[in-house]
Design a protein around this motif. Structure first.
Motif, mmCIF file in Angstrom:
data_model
loop_
_atom_site.group_PDB
_atom_site.id
_atom_site.type_symbol
_atom_site.label_atom_id
_atom_site.label_comp_id
_atom_site.label_asym_id
_atom_site.label_seq_id
_atom_site.Cartn_x
_atom_site.Cartn_y
_atom_site.Cartn_z
ATOM 1 N N ALA A 185 -40.135 -11.620 -62.600
ATOM 2 C CA ALA A 185 -40.495 -11.804 -61.197
ATOM 3 C C ALA A 185 -39.594 -12.845 -60.548
ATOM 4 O O ALA A 185 -39.149 -12.673 -59.407
ATOM 5 N N VAL A 186 -39.317 -13.924 -61.271
ATOM 6 C CA VAL A 186 -38.441 -14.966 -60.735
ATOM 7 C C VAL A 186 -37.030 -14.419 -60.530
ATOM 8 O O VAL A 186 -36.371 -14.689 -59.521
ATOM 9 N N LYS A 187 -36.568 -13.601 -61.478
ATOM 10 C CA LYS A 187 -35.234 -13.017 -61.375
ATOM 11 C C LYS A 187 -35.145 -12.072 -60.195
ATOM 12 O O LYS A 187 -34.172 -12.067 -59.447
ATOM 13 N N GLU A 188 -36.172 -11.246 -60.020
ATOM 14 C CA GLU A 188 -36.177 -10.314 -58.895
ATOM 15 C C GLU A 188 -36.230 -11.059 -57.568
ATOM 16 O O GLU A 188 -35.590 -10.674 -56.592
ATOM 17 N N GLU A 189 -37.014 -12.128 -57.518
ATOM 18 C CA GLU A 189 -37.108 -12.918 -56.293
ATOM 19 C C GLU A 189 -35.780 -13.578 -55.975
ATOM 20 O O GLU A 189 -35.384 -13.684 -54.811
ATOM 21 N N ALA A 190 -35.078 -14.019 -57.001
ATOM 22 C CA ALA A 190 -33.788 -14.667 -56.787
ATOM 23 C C ALA A 190 -32.738 -13.670 -56.305
ATOM 24 O O ALA A 190 -31.860 -14.008 -55.520
ATOM 25 N N SER A 191 -32.817 -12.423 -56.805
ATOM 26 C CA SER A 191 -31.843 -11.409 -56.423
ATOM 27 C C SER A 191 -32.226 -10.658 -55.162
ATOM 28 O O SER A 191 -31.464 -9.834 -54.683
ATOM 29 N N ALA A 192 -33.416 -10.874 -54.611
ATOM 30 C CA ALA A 192 -33.858 -10.183 -53.390
ATOM 31 C C ALA A 192 -33.004 -10.626 -52.207
ATOM 32 O O ALA A 192 -32.621 -11.788 -52.114
ATOM 33 N N PRO A 193 -32.669 -9.665 -51.291
ATOM 34 C CA PRO A 193 -31.837 -10.025 -50.141
ATOM 35 C C PRO A 193 -32.566 -10.958 -49.188
ATOM 36 O O PRO A 193 -33.787 -10.923 -49.067
ATOM 37 N N GLU A 194 -31.803 -11.797 -48.510
ATOM 38 C CA GLU A 194 -32.379 -12.731 -47.548
ATOM 39 C C GLU A 194 -32.754 -11.990 -46.271
ATOM 40 O O GLU A 194 -31.945 -11.256 -45.709
ATOM 41 N N VAL A 195 -33.974 -12.158 -45.839
ATOM 42 C CA VAL A 195 -34.465 -11.485 -44.637
ATOM 43 C C VAL A 195 -34.411 -12.476 -43.474
ATOM 44 O O VAL A 195 -35.181 -13.436 -43.438
ATOM 45 N N PRO A 196 -33.515 -12.266 -42.508
ATOM 46 C CA PRO A 196 -33.417 -13.207 -41.384
ATOM 47 C C PRO A 196 -34.545 -13.002 -40.382
ATOM 48 O O PRO A 196 -35.127 -11.916 -40.296
ATOM 49 N N GLU A 197 -34.826 -14.042 -39.639
ATOM 50 C CA GLU A 197 -35.856 -13.932 -38.608
ATOM 51 C C GLU A 197 -35.382 -13.011 -37.480
ATOM 52 O O GLU A 197 -36.157 -12.227 -36.931
ATOM 53 N N LYS A 198 -34.094 -13.093 -37.156
ATOM 54 C CA LYS A 198 -33.510 -12.244 -36.113
ATOM 55 C C LYS A 198 -32.224 -11.631 -36.648
ATOM 56 O O LYS A 198 -31.395 -12.329 -37.233
ATOM 57 N N TYR A 199 -32.075 -10.336 -36.467
ATOM 58 C CA TYR A 199 -30.892 -9.637 -36.956
ATOM 59 C C TYR A 199 -29.758 -9.767 -35.939
ATOM 60 O O TYR A 199 -29.953 -9.590 -34.734
ATOM 61 N N GLU A 200 -28.577 -10.073 -36.438
ATOM 62 C CA GLU A 200 -27.387 -10.195 -35.607
ATOM 63 C C GLU A 200 -26.472 -9.019 -35.945
ATOM 64 O O GLU A 200 -25.888 -8.956 -37.031
ATOM 65 N N LEU A 201 -26.344 -8.081 -35.013
ATOM 66 C CA LEU A 201 -25.567 -6.874 -35.243
ATOM 67 C C LEU A 201 -24.285 -6.885 -34.426
ATOM 68 O O LEU A 201 -24.261 -7.371 -33.294
ATOM 69 N N LYS A 202 -23.231 -6.330 -34.993
ATOM 70 C CA LYS A 202 -21.939 -6.223 -34.313
ATOM 71 C C LYS A 202 -21.721 -4.774 -33.882
ATOM 72 O O LYS A 202 -21.843 -3.855 -34.692
ATOM 73 N N MET A 203 -21.385 -4.609 -32.610
ATOM 74 C CA MET A 203 -21.156 -3.277 -32.052
ATOM 75 C C MET A 203 -19.652 -3.018 -31.917
ATOM 76 O O MET A 203 -18.885 -3.939 -31.588
ATOM 77 N N PRO A 204 -19.208 -1.802 -32.186
ATOM 78 C CA PRO A 204 -17.787 -1.483 -31.997
ATOM 79 C C PRO A 204 -17.422 -1.429 -30.526
ATOM 80 O O PRO A 204 -18.297 -1.446 -29.646
ATOM 81 N N GLU A 205 -16.145 -1.366 -30.244
ATOM 82 C CA GLU A 205 -15.674 -1.333 -28.864
ATOM 83 C C GLU A 205 -16.220 -0.094 -28.149
ATOM 84 O O GLU A 205 -16.188 1.017 -28.679
ATOM 85 N N GLY A 206 -16.720 -0.325 -26.945
ATOM 86 C CA GLY A 206 -17.282 0.766 -26.170
ATOM 87 C C GLY A 206 -18.779 0.936 -26.352
ATOM 88 O O GLY A 206 -19.385 1.764 -25.663
ATOM 89 N N TRP A 207 -19.381 0.162 -27.242
ATOM 90 C CA TRP A 207 -20.821 0.249 -27.496
ATOM 91 C C TRP A 207 -21.478 -1.074 -27.109
ATOM 92 O O TRP A 207 -20.909 -2.141 -27.311
ATOM 93 N N THR A 208 -22.677 -0.971 -26.560
ATOM 94 C CA THR A 208 -23.468 -2.140 -26.188
ATOM 95 C C THR A 208 -24.751 -2.176 -27.010
ATOM 96 O O THR A 208 -25.389 -1.131 -27.199
ATOM 97 N N LEU A 209 -25.100 -3.353 -27.512
ATOM 98 C CA LEU A 209 -26.303 -3.495 -28.326
ATOM 99 C C LEU A 209 -27.546 -3.270 -27.480
ATOM 100 O O LEU A 209 -27.712 -3.872 -26.425
#
Length: 235
Positions: free
Chosen positions: A69-93
């Motif tokens: 359980a400790v190993k799985e918790e350590a390897s679990a991805p970090e969940v941010p409070e707010k997601y920061e996404l990058k949009m390609p040129e010509g696209w708006t978030l």
């Protein structure tokens, strides 16, 4: 005679004395102990050892589970409070869409990288769908133009002349921007619409008025107004 008496004495020995069992040392518990050892019966000492072994096994399993359980918790991805996404040129978030998606991704414990991957996939699929739509529209317009060129009424040798008449009419009564918009849009190439415009252009060209003074005017509305007002002034 003496020998016979001795034999008789021997023969008269009680049967219990002759058939007496020899008891092993240890107080007569040898048979029971042997059954416990060889027959599978659990003694008090053995039972105590087995209980200790079970406890150690359980502690080992619990420890392994805790480490996992400790190993799985350590390897679990970090969940941010707010997601920061990058949009390609010509696209708006789409901020509102991301706000609706965030609690779902939080429940799935998705990292920022995972949500970015989902957004990238969505953009690729939408771009492919848009490109296909544009290609289909171009093919449709191409087929419409071929149909107009081969039309028995407005096509053939007079096709370019008819289109020139429509252009002149639309710019005169509308504007050049209006004509360009129709020409670039699907409506400006839609066969029924173009045929109607050709008919209107021809009728406006044929309806020419000759004012009383003999001057020629290519504007039917101005010529008609001049004739009416000139007559009223004379009267």
């Amino acid at each position: 005679m003496a020998e016979e008496n001795v034999n008789a004495a021997v023969n008269e020995t009680p049967a219990e004395t002759q058939t007496a069992d020899v008891q092993p040392s240890g107080g007569g518990r040898g048979a029971d102990d042997g059954q416990a050892a060889g027959g599978g019966d659990v003694s008090l000492l053995t039972e105590g050892l087995e209980t200790v072994g079970d406890g150690e096994a359980k502690e080992g399993e619990e420890g392994a589970a805790e480490k996992t359980a400790v190993k799985e918790e350590a390897s679990a991805p970090e969940v941010p409070e707010k997601y920061e996404l990058k949009m390609p040129e010509g696209w708006t978030l789409d901020e509102e869409g991301l706000a609706e998606l965030t609690p779902i991704m939080h429940e799935l414990k998705a990292s920022n990288e995972q949500v970015q991957a989902v957004a990238d996939l969505y953009i690729r699929r939408m771009s492919a769908a848009r490109e296909k739509q544009i290609a289909d529209e171009r093919e449709t317009v191409k087929n419409w133009r071929e149909e107009l060129k081969n039309d028995a009424e407005i096509g053939g040798a007079k096709y370019e002349e008819n289109l020139a008449s429509v252009k002149k009419m639309l710019i005169k009564y509308g504007s050049e921007d209006f004509y360009n918009y129709l020409d670039d849009s699907s409506l400006g190439n839609y066969p029924p619409f173009v045929k109607v415009m050709v008919k209107i252009a021809k009728e406006l060209e044929d309806d020419k008025f000759i004012p009383g003074g003999g001057a020629f005017s290519d504007d039917p509305a101005s010529a008609a107004a001049k004739m009416i007002f000139d007559k009223s002034l004379k009267d």
